[in-house]
Design a protein around this motif. Sequence first.
Motif, short mmCIF file in Angstrom:
data_model
loop_
_atom_site.label_atom_id
_atom_site.label_comp_id
_atom_site.label_asym_id
_atom_site.label_seq_id
_atom_site.Cartn_x
_atom_site.Cartn_y
_atom_site.Cartn_z
N GLY A 159 0.97 -1.21 -0.29
CA GLY A 159 0.23 -0.09 -0.09
C GLY A 159 1.13 0.81 -0.02
N ASP A 160 -0.25 2.56 0.27
CA ASP A 160 1.05 3.76 0.15
C ASP A 160 1.68 3.68 1.20
OD1 ASP A 160 -1.61 4.35 0.44
OD2 ASP A 160 -1.45 6.04 -0.26
N MET A 161 0.14 4.15 2.20
CA MET A 161 0.63 4.69 3.81
C MET A 161 -0.58 4.22 4.66
SD MET A 161 -0.86 7.79 5.75
CE MET A 161 -2.42 8.31 4.01
N VAL A 162 0.17 4.12 6.22
CA VAL A 162 -1.24 3.67 7.10
C VAL A 162 -0.86 5.24 8.37
CG1 VAL A 162 -1.58 2.63 8.66
CG2 VAL A 162 -0.51 1.42 7.35
N LEU A 163 -2.04 5.84 8.74
CA LEU A 163 -1.54 6.74 9.30
C LEU A 163 -1.64 6.16 10.62
CD1 LEU A 163 -3.90 9.76 7.86
CD2 LEU A 163 -2.14 9.40 8.69
N VAL A 164 -0.71 6.31 11.92
CA VAL A 164 -0.52 6.69 12.97
C VAL A 164 -1.01 7.96 14.16
CG1 VAL A 164 0.32 5.45 15.27
CG2 VAL A 164 0.15 4.43 12.68
N GLY A 165 -2.43 8.35 14.29
CA GLY A 165 -2.29 9.32 15.02
C GLY A 165 -2.23 10.53 13.69
N ALA A 166 -1.43 11.18 13.84
CA ALA A 166 -1.28 12.25 13.05
C ALA A 166 0.18 11.86 11.34
CB ALA A 166 -1.00 13.52 13.19
N THR A 167 0.70 10.69 12.42
CA THR A 167 1.65 10.53 11.49
C THR A 167 1.18 9.26 9.96
OG1 THR A 167 2.84 11.14 13.34
CG2 THR A 167 4.56 9.72 11.19
N ALA A 168 1.44 10.19 8.88
CA ALA A 168 2.00 8.90 7.46
C ALA A 168 3.07 8.22 7.87
CB ALA A 168 1.83 9.85 6.95
N VAL A 169 2.54 6.69 8.04
CA VAL A 169 4.12 5.77 7.91
C VAL A 169 4.24 5.04 6.77
CG1 VAL A 169 4.79 3.78 8.63
CG2 VAL A 169 3.43 5.46 10.51
#
Length: 284
Positions: free
Chosen positions: A207-217
Amino acid sequence: MTALKNPRKVERLVQGQATSDGAGVKLTRVLTQDLQRRLDPFLMLDAFGTDNPGDYIGGFPDHPHRGFETVTYMLQGRLRHRDSAGNEGLLAPGGVQWMTAGRGVIHSEMPEQQDGAMEGFQLWLNLPARDKMCTPGYRDISAPEVPEWQGDGVRVRVIAGSAQGVTGAVQREATAPLYLDVHLAPEARYEQPLPPGHNAFLYVYRGDMVLVGATAVRRQRMAILANDPACDGVALVAGAAGARLILIAGRPLGEPIAQHGPFVMNTREELVQAVEDFNAGRLA
Ligand code: FE2
């Protein structure tokens, strides 16, 4: 799913280091030696993924281990395992090999294919001092034997620990490891409770990313989750492309870590002993 009140934040994003191991297998070392104390009880995480046979065909010929456990999770490809305790197994897609090196094994992990993709992870989980010289153990957990939980746009494969009432394939008392493979549909959300004192990290592999709170991983990044005593878990939200990630957590041992290559003990003297035992043929 119980809602979290106060999810953890990302403390740090880590890219990993390109390296090679075994007989020239190319991989990314995501959890490197300098993070062992921070991510206690985990000692190493390697991600391997390639469709070029030249990157993996040499495999991992005979080599020793002592003092910890190796957990190999295959996504694509097949590896043949053989060890000095007489165990043999085939690691296939979706399956897990959980090897307890204990006082010592010598093993090989060789590709059982000439071409095609090879992808997966190897995690090293430390053993408490009292168990470092235990009898070696070995378990093959085939893909259908990995318990799963399904939610709205979410599939969780529970390799170790438990999630949403599903007990995973492996439990360990001393470190209570959690090892989840989380598949998220586009913009799907998943919350996992975590004990505040447990060290935790995740690694996005699709995938492109996962949001953890405000942080895009983003993909191929590890996020180390902050240990805030007021926090009760982690909340994950996939990006528009969906995502897959592994989420790993465990109770720190808080013991000294002494490593020399494939031996991880508590003191330098124990490492010297491990090398002597290996050279004298006492690990086989
Ligand atoms: Fe190994």
